[in-house]
Design a protein around this motif. Structure first.
Motif, PDB file in Angstrom:
ATOM      1  N   GLY A 381     -40.826  17.570  37.674  1.00 41.24           N
ATOM      2  CA  GLY A 381     -41.901  18.281  36.971  1.00 41.24           C
ATOM      3  C   GLY A 381     -42.740  17.382  36.088  1.00 41.24           C
ATOM      4  N   VAL A 382     -42.754  16.083  36.409  1.00 39.86           N
ATOM      5  CA  VAL A 382     -43.588  15.147  35.644  1.00 39.86           C
ATOM      6  C   VAL A 382     -44.354  14.251  36.624  1.00 39.86           C
ATOM      7  CG1 VAL A 382     -42.180  15.073  33.547  1.00 39.86           C
ATOM      8  CG2 VAL A 382     -41.623  13.530  35.430  1.00 39.86           C
ATOM      9  N   PRO A 383     -45.578  13.850  36.249  1.00 40.49           N
ATOM     10  CA  PRO A 383     -46.338  13.011  37.169  1.00 40.49           C
ATOM     11  C   PRO A 383     -45.829  11.566  37.182  1.00 40.49           C
ATOM     12  CG  PRO A 383     -47.601  13.407  35.162  1.00 40.49           C
ATOM     13  CD  PRO A 383     -46.338  14.213  35.046  1.00 40.49           C
ATOM     14  N   ALA A 384     -45.209  11.179  36.091  1.00 41.37           N
ATOM     15  CA  ALA A 384     -44.812   9.768  35.965  1.00 41.37           C
ATOM     16  C   ALA A 384     -43.698   9.648  34.933  1.00 41.37           C
ATOM     17  CB  ALA A 384     -46.020   8.939  35.514  1.00 41.37           C
ATOM     18  N   SER A 385     -43.059   8.497  34.924  1.00 40.94           N
ATOM     19  CA  SER A 385     -42.079   8.200  33.874  1.00 40.94           C
ATOM     20  C   SER A 385     -42.185   6.717  33.530  1.00 40.94           C
ATOM     21  CB  SER A 385     -40.655   8.564  34.335  1.00 40.94           C
ATOM     22  OG  SER A 385     -40.323   7.850  35.502  1.00 40.94           O
ATOM     23  N   THR A 386     -41.577   6.382  32.409  1.00 36.83           N
ATOM     24  CA  THR A 386     -41.504   4.975  32.010  1.00 36.83           C
ATOM     25  C   THR A 386     -40.108   4.484  32.355  1.00 36.83           C
ATOM     26  OG1 THR A 386     -43.062   5.284  30.207  1.00 36.83           O
ATOM     27  CG2 THR A 386     -41.556   3.415  30.013  1.00 36.83           C
ATOM     28  N   ARG A 387     -40.044   3.321  32.979  1.00 34.42           N
ATOM     29  CA  ARG A 387     -38.734   2.820  33.401  1.00 34.42           C
ATOM     30  C   ARG A 387     -38.444   1.467  32.771  1.00 34.42           C
ATOM     31  NH1 ARG A 387     -38.217   1.444  39.605  1.00 34.42           N
ATOM     32  NH2 ARG A 387     -39.409  -0.374  38.910  1.00 34.42           N
ATOM     33  N   ALA A 388     -37.313   1.399  32.076  1.00 34.57           N
ATOM     34  CA  ALA A 388     -36.817   0.114  31.572  1.00 34.57           C
ATOM     35  C   ALA A 388     -35.652  -0.288  32.468  1.00 34.57           C
ATOM     36  CB  ALA A 388     -36.344   0.259  30.133  1.00 34.57           C
ATOM     37  N   SER A 389     -35.713  -1.491  33.000  1.00 37.24           N
ATOM     38  CA  SER A 389     -34.643  -1.912  33.908  1.00 37.24           C
ATOM     39  C   SER A 389     -34.176  -3.309  33.506  1.00 37.24           C
ATOM     40  CB  SER A 389     -35.134  -1.866  35.351  1.00 37.24           C
ATOM     41  OG  SER A 389     -36.342  -2.578  35.498  1.00 37.24           O
ATOM     42  N   PHE A 390     -32.892  -3.511  33.608  1.00 38.59           N
ATOM     43  CA  PHE A 390     -32.238  -4.653  32.961  1.00 38.59           C
ATOM     44  C   PHE A 390     -31.673  -5.645  33.977  1.00 38.59           C
ATOM     45  CE2 PHE A 390     -31.463  -0.590  30.711  1.00 38.59           C
ATOM     46  CZ  PHE A 390     -32.464  -0.761  29.766  1.00 38.59           C
ATOM     47  N   TYR A 391     -31.539  -6.896  33.500  1.00 40.03           N
ATOM     48  CA  TYR A 391     -30.857  -7.883  34.330  1.00 40.03           C
ATOM     49  C   TYR A 391     -29.980  -8.763  33.451  1.00 40.03           C
ATOM     50  CZ  TYR A 391     -30.079  -9.832  38.935  1.00 40.03           C
ATOM     51  OH  TYR A 391     -29.502 -10.200  40.126  1.00 40.03           O
ATOM     52  N   VAL A 392     -29.453  -9.794  34.055  1.00 38.26           N
ATOM     53  CA  VAL A 392     -28.395 -10.568  33.393  1.00 38.26           C
ATOM     54  C   VAL A 392     -28.844 -11.266  32.112  1.00 38.26           C
ATOM     55  CG1 VAL A 392     -27.025 -10.938  35.453  1.00 38.26           C
ATOM     56  CG2 VAL A 392     -28.909 -12.476  34.988  1.00 38.26           C
ATOM     57  N   TYR A 393     -30.164 -11.439  31.945  1.00 40.92           N
ATOM     58  CA  TYR A 393     -30.662 -12.153  30.760  1.00 40.92           C
ATOM     59  C   TYR A 393     -31.076 -11.212  29.645  1.00 40.92           C
ATOM     60  CZ  TYR A 393     -34.297 -11.449  34.303  1.00 40.92           C
ATOM     61  OH  TYR A 393     -35.070 -10.925  35.314  1.00 40.92           O
ATOM     62  N   ASN A 394     -30.966  -9.924  29.859  1.00 30.85           N
ATOM     63  CA  ASN A 394     -31.407  -8.975  28.819  1.00 30.85           C
ATOM     64  C   ASN A 394     -30.317  -8.743  27.773  1.00 30.85           C
ATOM     65  OD1 ASN A 394     -33.201  -7.400  31.388  1.00 30.85           O
ATOM     66  ND2 ASN A 394     -34.150  -8.318  29.585  1.00 30.85           N
ATOM     67  N   THR A 395     -30.794  -8.331  26.585  1.00 29.60           N
ATOM     68  CA  THR A 395     -29.883  -8.145  25.451  1.00 29.60           C
ATOM     69  C   THR A 395     -30.137  -6.776  24.809  1.00 29.60           C
ATOM     70  OG1 THR A 395     -31.493  -9.029  23.875  1.00 29.60           O
ATOM     71  CG2 THR A 395     -29.998 -10.619  24.922  1.00 29.60           C
ATOM     72  N   ARG A 396     -29.195  -6.374  23.980  1.00 26.46           N
ATOM     73  CA  ARG A 396     -29.374  -5.138  23.207  1.00 26.46           C
ATOM     74  C   ARG A 396     -30.573  -5.242  22.271  1.00 26.46           C
ATOM     75  NH1 ARG A 396     -23.930  -2.305  21.208  1.00 26.46           N
ATOM     76  NH2 ARG A 396     -22.945  -2.040  23.229  1.00 26.46           N
ATOM     77  N   GLU A 397     -30.785  -6.427  21.717  1.00 26.36           N
ATOM     78  CA  GLU A 397     -31.910  -6.618  20.784  1.00 26.36           C
ATOM     79  C   GLU A 397     -33.231  -6.311  21.473  1.00 26.36           C
ATOM     80  OE1 GLU A 397     -29.359  -8.891  21.169  1.00 26.36           O
ATOM     81  OE2 GLU A 397     -28.425  -8.078  19.353  1.00 26.36           O
ATOM     82  N   GLU A 398     -33.308  -6.639  22.744  1.00 24.96           N
ATOM     83  CA  GLU A 398     -34.551  -6.345  23.477  1.00 24.96           C
ATOM     84  C   GLU A 398     -34.734  -4.834  23.624  1.00 24.96           C
ATOM     85  OE1 GLU A 398     -35.563 -10.048  26.303  1.00 24.96           O
ATOM     86  OE2 GLU A 398     -33.742  -8.996  26.862  1.00 24.96           O
ATOM     87  N   ILE A 399     -33.659  -4.128  23.844  1.00 25.81           N
ATOM     88  CA  ILE A 399     -33.750  -2.658  23.934  1.00 25.81           C
ATOM     89  C   ILE A 399     -34.160  -2.096  22.566  1.00 25.81           C
ATOM     90  CG2 ILE A 399     -32.401  -0.542  24.300  1.00 25.81           C
ATOM     91  CD1 ILE A 399     -30.770  -2.224  26.389  1.00 25.81           C
ATOM     92  N   ASP A 400     -33.633  -2.693  21.501  1.00 22.01           N
ATOM     93  CA  ASP A 400     -34.019  -2.241  20.153  1.00 22.01           C
ATOM     94  C   ASP A 400     -35.530  -2.385  19.950  1.00 22.01           C
ATOM     95  OD1 ASP A 400     -31.391  -1.699  19.638  1.00 22.01           O
ATOM     96  OD2 ASP A 400     -31.008  -3.579  18.556  1.00 22.01           O
ATOM     97  N   LYS A 401     -36.108  -3.449  20.493  1.00 20.58           N
ATOM     98  CA  LYS A 401     -37.561  -3.647  20.350  1.00 20.58           C
ATOM     99  C   LYS A 401     -38.317  -2.522  21.030  1.00 20.58           C
ATOM    100  CE  LYS A 401     -37.912  -8.555  19.631  1.00 20.58           C
ATOM    101  NZ  LYS A 401     -38.135  -9.855  20.219  1.00 20.58           N
ATOM    102  N   LEU A 402     -37.821  -2.115  22.177  1.00 23.54           N
ATOM    103  CA  LEU A 402     -38.451  -0.997  22.893  1.00 23.54           C
ATOM    104  C   LEU A 402     -38.367   0.272  22.029  1.00 23.54           C
ATOM    105  CD1 LEU A 402     -37.848  -0.027  26.614  1.00 23.54           C
ATOM    106  CD2 LEU A 402     -37.709   1.680  24.848  1.00 23.54           C
ATOM    107  N   ILE A 403     -37.195   0.513  21.494  1.00 15.41           N
ATOM    108  CA  ILE A 403     -36.994   1.743  20.693  1.00 15.41           C
ATOM    109  C   ILE A 403     -37.917   1.701  19.461  1.00 15.41           C
ATOM    110  CG2 ILE A 403     -35.315   3.059  19.325  1.00 15.41           C
ATOM    111  CD1 ILE A 403     -34.624   3.192  22.268  1.00 15.41           C
ATOM    112  N   ASP A 404     -37.997   0.543  18.805  1.00 12.23           N
ATOM    113  CA  ASP A 404     -38.840   0.435  17.591  1.00 12.23           C
ATOM    114  C   ASP A 404     -40.306   0.728  17.918  1.00 12.23           C
ATOM    115  OD1 ASP A 404     -36.636  -0.236  16.178  1.00 12.23           O
ATOM    116  OD2 ASP A 404     -37.033  -2.406  16.125  1.00 12.23           O
TER     117      ASP A 404
END
Ligand SMILES: Cc1ncc(COP(=O)(O)O)c(C=O)c1O
Length: 414
Positions: A381-404
């Protein structure tokens, strides 16, 4: 998965092999969370391709001269490496294509066009990528076959009761995505394959989001065909893999014709060479095969279990952080063993494209759109979504930046 598992990958050391992760835009270091679209390429993979061009470049198919011999061996060995990596019996079962999409099309044209007819059923899932969904729709139109879809339930998982109802004696093929590129769901592809086989049907598994992120053994799944792309697993663009059981590939007509794939050609007719070359006419992606070989070596050095653990941990963390926001709708199962390393979501009152653009202002790279799963988005029921996808070099701090950065979007739009 525990934090201990997450730390078992040395992410700092891994990041040093990816100079691109040091890039800055407007004074901010890039946070690359678009790995389901394409992953970054570590130095050893770039070096392997560069060494190939500097030292061994020539056309393959076993020319008489030294360089062609060397290039041919490298190209053939890349097939062996892939076979070993996914539990295939040997190079005969590994066809190099351009990408997952071409692997899907190869089977659709070689097998589908020749074998399907009115009354036959191709069973897909509602979470198929367009690479499979559009392809089988078109083949069905041309052959008179029907396409059916296994329902996705409200948790973002396949309704396996529905699968058992749908898959029957008219089913000719079950084609399912191993890990959904939108929901993150890890599907029971072994069970689906067993159901297909019970009814004399074949199974095709789209592993584009599975092989890069977890150990995959095609013989354990017992899939008849299995596909994935080099550029989503730390390898280069321009190369994909089609695995097929040797007995089936031997029976199939080629999908493309030309040089390098033949046994004998006369003015009247032609016969085909050995597997897998029968499906690889023309000059193949040689440097890319060398790069894919290097990427597999590199991933196996990290250990695929640890890669999987790292991604599950990051996905669970992202899911929890986003869920805690209260105004974020997340699609697919909660973090855990049946979610791969990605999270698609919408922020209330903000279009996914606007959100993604605001995240880009913070140099957080994510993807907005339907992720080539339009019918699934219609269902959500949505036209689009935002997708965050992770790999071996990603960190929790990077996810925190997205949340902020979500606060900026709220301030502007909500
Ligand atoms: C699940 C899935 N299948 C197929 C594809 C198509 O891959 P490619 O563009 O490499 O052909 C993708 C790419 O996003 C995917 O995520």
């Amino acid at each position: 998965m525990s934090q201990q598992n997450l730390e078992s990958l040395d992410v700092e050391a891994i990041r040093e092999e990816f100079p691109i992760l040091e890039r800055e835009f407007d004074g901010q270091q890039v946070v690359y969370l678009d790995n389901a679209a394409t992953t970054q390429t570590p130095d050893p993979v770039v070096d392997a391709m560069s060494d190939y061009y500097r030292e061994s470049n020539a056309n393959v198919h076993r020319g008489i001269h030294h360089l062609s011999q060397e290039a041919s061996v490298a190209y053939e060995e890349a097939h062996d490496r892939v076979a070993d990596f996914i539990g295939a019996a040997g190079r005969e079962e590994i066809v190099f294509t351009k990408n997952t999409t071409e692997s899907e099309n190869l089977i659709a044209y070689s097998w589908g066009l020749n074998e399907l007819g009115p009354g036959d059923e191709v069973v897909l899932t509602e979470m198929e990528h367009h690479a499979s969904l559009v392809t089988w729709q078109q083949i069905a139109k041309r052959t008179g076959a029907n396409v059916e879809y296994i329902r996705v339930d409200e948790t973002g998982r396949l309704d396996m009761d529905h699968a058992r109802d749908l898959i029957g004696d008219d089913t000719a093929l079950v084609s399912a995505v191993h890990v959904s590129n939108t929901l993150g769901t890890v599907n029971p592809v072994g069970e689906l394959t067993a159901l297909a086989h019970e009814h004399g049907a074949l199974s095709f598994i789209d592993g584009a989001q599975a092989v890069p992120n977890r150990p995959v053994d095609v013989s354990e799944i017992d899939a008849d065909f299995y596909a994935f792309s080099g550029h989503k697993m730390a390898g280069p663009t321009g190369i994909g893999v089609l695995y097929g059981k040797q007995s089936l590939l031997e029976e199939l007509e080629p999908y493309l014709y030309g040089g390098g794939m033949i046994r004998k050609v006369t003015f009247e007719d032609s016969t085909w060479g050995e597997l897998p070359w029968k499906f690889e006419p023309g000059t193949p992606p040689i440097a890319e095969a060398v790069g894919l070989h290097a990427a597999i070596d590199w991933l196996e050095d990290l250990g695929m279990e640890r890669v999987q653990a790292h991604e599950e941990e990051l996905a669970a963390y992202a899911y929890d952080q986003l869920a805690a926001e209260g105004d974020v709708e997340i699609y697919g199962p909660e973090g855990g063993a049946d979610r791969g390393g990605l999270v698609s979501f919408n922020l209330e009152g903000v279009h996914a494209h606007d959100l993604t653009s605001i995240l880009n202002d913070h140099t957080v790279a994510v993807r907005a759109g339907d992720h080539c799963t339009q019918p699934l988005h219609d269902k959500l029921g949505v036209p689009a979504s935002t997708r965050a996808s992770f790999y071996v070099y990603n960190t929790r701090e990077e996810i925190d930046k997205l949340i902020d950065a979500l606060d900026d979007a709220r301030a502007l739009f909500a």
